[in-house]
Design a protein around this motif. Structure first.
Motif, PDB file in Angstrom:
ATOM      1  N   ALA A   1     -12.044  -6.388  12.481  1.00  9.44           N
ATOM      2  CA  ALA A   1     -11.861  -7.218  13.668  1.00  9.44           C
ATOM      3  C   ALA A   1     -12.610  -8.528  13.501  1.00  9.44           C
ATOM      4  CB  ALA A   1     -12.345  -6.478  14.904  1.00  9.44           C
ATOM      5  N   ALA A   2     -11.960  -9.620  13.900  1.00 12.29           N
ATOM      6  CA  ALA A   2     -12.617 -10.932  13.918  1.00 12.29           C
ATOM      7  C   ALA A   2     -13.064 -11.221  15.345  1.00 12.29           C
ATOM      8  CB  ALA A   2     -11.658 -12.004  13.427  1.00 12.29           C
ATOM      9  N   ALA A   3     -13.913 -12.223  15.504  1.00 14.17           N
ATOM     10  CA  ALA A   3     -14.420 -12.569  16.833  1.00 14.17           C
ATOM     11  C   ALA A   3     -13.270 -12.995  17.738  1.00 14.17           C
ATOM     12  CB  ALA A   3     -15.438 -13.691  16.717  1.00 14.17           C
ATOM     13  N   GLY A   4     -13.100 -12.266  18.820  1.00 14.64           N
ATOM     14  CA  GLY A   4     -12.070 -12.624  19.786  1.00 14.64           C
ATOM     15  C   GLY A   4     -10.677 -12.190  19.412  1.00 14.64           C
ATOM     16  N   SER A   5     -10.496 -11.469  18.312  1.00 13.47           N
ATOM     17  CA  SER A   5      -9.148 -11.066  17.916  1.00 13.47           C
ATOM     18  C   SER A   5      -9.180  -9.726  17.205  1.00 13.47           C
ATOM     19  CB  SER A   5      -8.496 -12.131  17.017  1.00 13.47           C
ATOM     20  OG  SER A   5      -9.204 -12.266  15.800  1.00 13.47           O
ATOM     21  N   ARG A   6      -8.019  -9.147  17.041  1.00 10.79           N
ATOM     22  CA  ARG A   6      -7.886  -7.849  16.387  1.00 10.79           C
ATOM     23  C   ARG A   6      -6.756  -7.899  15.355  1.00 10.79           C
ATOM     24  NH1 ARG A   6     -11.888  -7.820  18.718  1.00 10.79           N
ATOM     25  NH2 ARG A   6     -12.686  -6.370  20.298  1.00 10.79           N
ATOM     26  N   TYR A   7      -6.994  -7.169  14.257  1.00 13.54           N
ATOM     27  CA  TYR A   7      -5.972  -7.007  13.215  1.00 13.54           C
ATOM     28  C   TYR A   7      -5.745  -5.513  13.006  1.00 13.54           C
ATOM     29  CZ  TYR A   7      -6.194 -11.908  11.706  1.00 13.54           C
ATOM     30  OH  TYR A   7      -6.131 -13.272  11.653  1.00 13.54           O
ATOM     31  N   VAL A   8      -4.483  -5.102  12.946  1.00 16.00           N
ATOM     32  CA  VAL A   8      -4.133  -3.728  12.619  1.00 16.00           C
ATOM     33  C   VAL A   8      -2.925  -3.745  11.690  1.00 16.00           C
ATOM     34  CG1 VAL A   8      -4.985  -2.849  14.840  1.00 16.00           C
ATOM     35  CG2 VAL A   8      -2.553  -3.438  14.574  1.00 16.00           C
ATOM     36  N   THR A   9      -2.658  -2.591  11.085  1.00 21.70           N
ATOM     37  CA  THR A   9      -1.434  -2.424  10.297  1.00 21.70           C
ATOM     38  C   THR A   9      -0.593  -1.340  10.936  1.00 21.70           C
ATOM     39  OG1 THR A   9      -2.548  -3.057   8.245  1.00 21.70           O
ATOM     40  CG2 THR A   9      -0.460  -1.876   8.041  1.00 21.70           C
ATOM     41  N   LEU A  10       0.613  -1.703  11.312  1.00 20.42           N
ATOM     42  CA  LEU A  10       1.572  -0.723  11.790  1.00 20.42           C
ATOM     43  C   LEU A  10       2.207  -0.074  10.556  1.00 20.42           C
ATOM     44  CD1 LEU A  10       3.441   0.654  13.872  1.00 20.42           C
ATOM     45  CD2 LEU A  10       4.896  -1.389  13.750  1.00 20.42           C
ATOM     46  N   VAL A  11       2.013   1.228  10.414  1.00 18.47           N
ATOM     47  CA  VAL A  11       2.542   1.963   9.267  1.00 18.47           C
ATOM     48  C   VAL A  11       3.704   2.826   9.738  1.00 18.47           C
ATOM     49  CG1 VAL A  11       2.023   3.633   7.444  1.00 18.47           C
ATOM     50  CG2 VAL A  11       0.265   1.993   8.173  1.00 18.47           C
ATOM     51  N   VAL A  12       4.850   2.670   9.072  1.00 21.89           N
ATOM     52  CA  VAL A  12       6.008   3.508   9.390  1.00 21.89           C
ATOM     53  C   VAL A  12       6.345   4.341   8.160  1.00 21.89           C
ATOM     54  CG1 VAL A  12       6.892   1.879  11.087  1.00 21.89           C
ATOM     55  CG2 VAL A  12       7.695   1.719   8.724  1.00 21.89           C
ATOM     56  N   ARG A  13       6.700   5.598   8.402  1.00 23.37           N
ATOM     57  CA  ARG A  13       6.966   6.527   7.306  1.00 23.37           C
ATOM     58  C   ARG A  13       8.352   7.143   7.476  1.00 23.37           C
ATOM     59  NH1 ARG A  13       3.429   8.359   3.855  1.00 23.37           N
ATOM     60  NH2 ARG A  13       1.711   7.645   5.195  1.00 23.37           N
ATOM     61  N   ASN A  14       9.050   7.295   6.362  1.00 28.16           N
ATOM     62  CA  ASN A  14      10.382   7.902   6.389  1.00 28.16           C
ATOM     63  C   ASN A  14      10.237   9.420   6.502  1.00 28.16           C
ATOM     64  OD1 ASN A  14      13.021   8.690   6.047  1.00 28.16           O
ATOM     65  ND2 ASN A  14      13.270   7.826   4.000  1.00 28.16           N
ATOM     66  N   LYS A  15      10.575   9.947   7.652  1.00 26.47           N
ATOM     67  CA  LYS A  15      10.457  11.388   7.890  1.00 26.47           C
ATOM     68  C   LYS A  15      11.760  12.124   7.623  1.00 26.47           C
ATOM     69  CE  LYS A  15      11.531  11.186  12.840  1.00 26.47           C
ATOM     70  NZ  LYS A  15      11.067  11.512  14.218  1.00 26.47           N
TER      71      LYS A  15
ATOM     72  N   LEU B   1      12.527   3.041   1.107  1.00 26.03           N
ATOM     73  CA  LEU B   1      11.682   4.181   1.473  1.00 26.03           C
ATOM     74  C   LEU B   1      12.368   5.490   1.101  1.00 26.03           C
ATOM     75  CD1 LEU B   1      10.336   3.214   5.018  1.00 26.03           C
ATOM     76  CD2 LEU B   1       9.232   2.921   2.804  1.00 26.03           C
ATOM     77  N   ARG B   2      11.809   6.153   0.109  1.00 24.36           N
ATOM     78  CA  ARG B   2      12.264   7.502  -0.190  1.00 24.36           C
ATOM     79  C   ARG B   2      11.697   8.455   0.872  1.00 24.36           C
ATOM     80  NH1 ARG B   2      11.505   5.312  -5.402  1.00 24.36           N
ATOM     81  NH2 ARG B   2      13.367   5.517  -6.713  1.00 24.36           N
ATOM     82  N   PRO B   3      12.190   9.656   0.975  1.00 20.74           N
ATOM     83  CA  PRO B   3      11.619  10.599   1.950  1.00 20.74           C
ATOM     84  C   PRO B   3      10.113  10.728   1.772  1.00 20.74           C
ATOM     85  CG  PRO B   3      13.668  11.464   1.078  1.00 20.74           C
ATOM     86  CD  PRO B   3      13.374  10.217   0.283  1.00 20.74           C
ATOM     87  N   GLY B   4       9.375  10.523   2.855  1.00 20.02           N
ATOM     88  CA  GLY B   4       7.921  10.608   2.833  1.00 20.02           C
ATOM     89  C   GLY B   4       7.219   9.307   2.496  1.00 20.02           C
ATOM     90  N   ALA B   5       7.951   8.289   2.024  1.00 21.03           N
ATOM     91  CA  ALA B   5       7.331   7.004   1.668  1.00 21.03           C
ATOM     92  C   ALA B   5       7.073   6.170   2.923  1.00 21.03           C
ATOM     93  CB  ALA B   5       8.215   6.253   0.690  1.00 21.03           C
ATOM     94  N   ALA B   6       6.137   5.185   2.797  1.00 20.71           N
ATOM     95  CA  ALA B   6       5.712   4.399   3.960  1.00 20.71           C
ATOM     96  C   ALA B   6       5.801   2.905   3.684  1.00 20.71           C
ATOM     97  CB  ALA B   6       4.286   4.771   4.358  1.00 20.71           C
ATOM     98  N   ALA B   7       5.907   2.141   4.766  1.00 22.58           N
ATOM     99  CA  ALA B   7       5.859   0.679   4.735  1.00 22.58           C
ATOM    100  C   ALA B   7       4.881   0.227   5.800  1.00 22.58           C
ATOM    101  CB  ALA B   7       7.239   0.081   4.979  1.00 22.58           C
ATOM    102  N   GLY B   8       4.370  -0.989   5.645  1.00 21.86           N
ATOM    103  CA  GLY B   8       3.400  -1.510   6.605  1.00 21.86           C
ATOM    104  C   GLY B   8       3.828  -2.843   7.189  1.00 21.86           C
ATOM    105  N   LYS B   9       3.185  -3.207   8.279  1.00 14.96           N
ATOM    106  CA  LYS B   9       3.455  -4.460   8.971  1.00 14.96           C
ATOM    107  C   LYS B   9       2.169  -4.871   9.679  1.00 14.96           C
ATOM    108  CE  LYS B   9       6.293  -6.141  12.828  1.00 14.96           C
ATOM    109  NZ  LYS B   9       7.562  -5.927  13.548  1.00 14.96           N
ATOM    110  N   ILE B  10       1.693  -6.078   9.433  1.00 16.73           N
ATOM    111  CA  ILE B  10       0.423  -6.539  10.016  1.00 16.73           C
ATOM    112  C   ILE B  10       0.658  -7.058  11.432  1.00 16.73           C
ATOM    113  CG2 ILE B  10      -1.475  -8.177   9.768  1.00 16.73           C
ATOM    114  CD1 ILE B  10      -0.887  -8.172   6.747  1.00 16.73           C
TER     115      ILE B  10
END
Length: 214
Positions: free
Chosen positions: A93-107, A147-156
Motif C-alpha cells: 500500500a502507498a500513502a493514500g492509495s491501495r494496490y491489489v491484484t485480481l486473480v482469476v482462475r479457470n475452474k 488459461l488451461r484448466p486450473g491456470a490463473a491470470a491477474g489484473k492490477i
C-alpha cells in the motif's frame, strides 16, 4: 615515228595514274577486305518496380494512458463467468492509495482465453451496486492469455482512500465494498469475488490493467 612516240607517252601516263591510285586504301575499285572496330554503348535501365509513395500506416498500439485496445486476436474459446473463480491479493500500500491484484482462475475442464480489461462493479454487503468508475490506465496493456484448466491470470487494481471533492473528510468517503462483480472481457455476465478493502474514494474510481498471465 610521230604516232609511235604519242602511243609511248600515253602508255607511260596510264602506268603512272594506275600506280598512284593503287597506293590509296579505300579508293574506288579496291575490293580488299578491311576490319572496322565498332563500339556499342549500352545504357543500363532499371526495370525494378517502384514502391508507391503513399505514407506508411501502422496499426495503433494500445495506450495505457487512454485505455485503448487494439483489435483482438482470434479466440477459439473465450473465458466466460461460469468458467472462472477469483480472489483479490493485496499488494504494498502507498500513502493514500491501495494496490491489489485480481486473480482469476479457470475452474472448468476446458482451455479458454482472456484478452483485454473486462469490467467490474463494487457491491455492498447487501449486493447493491456501489458507485464504480473503472478506468483502463495501468499497464500491462492487452495480451492474449490462454488459461488451461486450473491456470490463473491477474489484473492490477489501484484506488485512493482519501476523500475528494464533496466526499466527507471526517468519515467514510464512500460506503464500504464487500465484494465485486467481475465481468470477463467481451462478456456481459459477471461472477462475484470477495473484496474486503473498505471504501473506494473519488466516487469509486479504480484504475485497472489488462489481464496478464500468472
Amino acid at each position: 615515228m610521230a604516232r609511235h612516240s604519242r602511243l609511248c607517252v600515253v602508255a607511260a601516263l596510264a602506268i603512272v595514274a594506275l600506280s598512284g591510285c593503287g597506293a590509296r586504301p579505300g579508293a574506288a575499285g579496291d575490293t580488299s577486305p578491311r576490319l572496322t572496330a565498332t563500339t556499342t554503348t549500352t545504357s543500363a535501365t532499371s526495370t525494378s518496380p517502384t514502391s508507391p509513395t503513399s505514407p506508411t500506416s501502422e496499426a495503433p498500439l494500445p495506450s495505457s494512458a487512454t485505455g485503448g485496445e487494439s483489435s483482438p486476436p482470434a479466440q477459439e474459446n473465450r473465458c466466460t463467468a461460469g468458467m472462472l473463480a477469483g480472489t483479490v491479493e493485496p499488494q504494498n500500500a502507498a500513502a493514500g492509495s491501495r494496490y491489489v491484484t485480481l486473480v482469476v482462475r479457470n475452474k472448468s475442464q476446458q482451455t479458454c482465453t482472456l484478452w483485454g480489461y473486462g469490467s467490474l462493479d463494487l457491491l455492498d454487503a447487501s449486493k447493491n451496486v456501489l458507485p464504480t468508475q473503472a478506468e483502463r490506465t495501468l499497464g500491462p496493456v492487452p495480451t492474449l492469455v490462454r488459461l488451461r484448466p486450473g491456470a490463473a491470470a491477474g489484473k492490477i487494481l489501484h484506488w485512493g482512500v482519501v476523500a475528494t471533492g464533496d466526499e466527507p473528510a471526517d468519515g467514510p468517503c464512500q460506503p464500504a465494498a464487500s465484494s465485486i462483480n467481475v465481468i470477463p472481457p467481451d462478456e456481459t455476465a459477471p461472477f462475484e469475488v470477495d473484496f474486503e478493502f473498505g471504501p473506494v474514494c473519488d466516487s469509486g474510481r479504480i484504475e485497472t490493467s489488462a489481464y496478464f498471465p500468472r
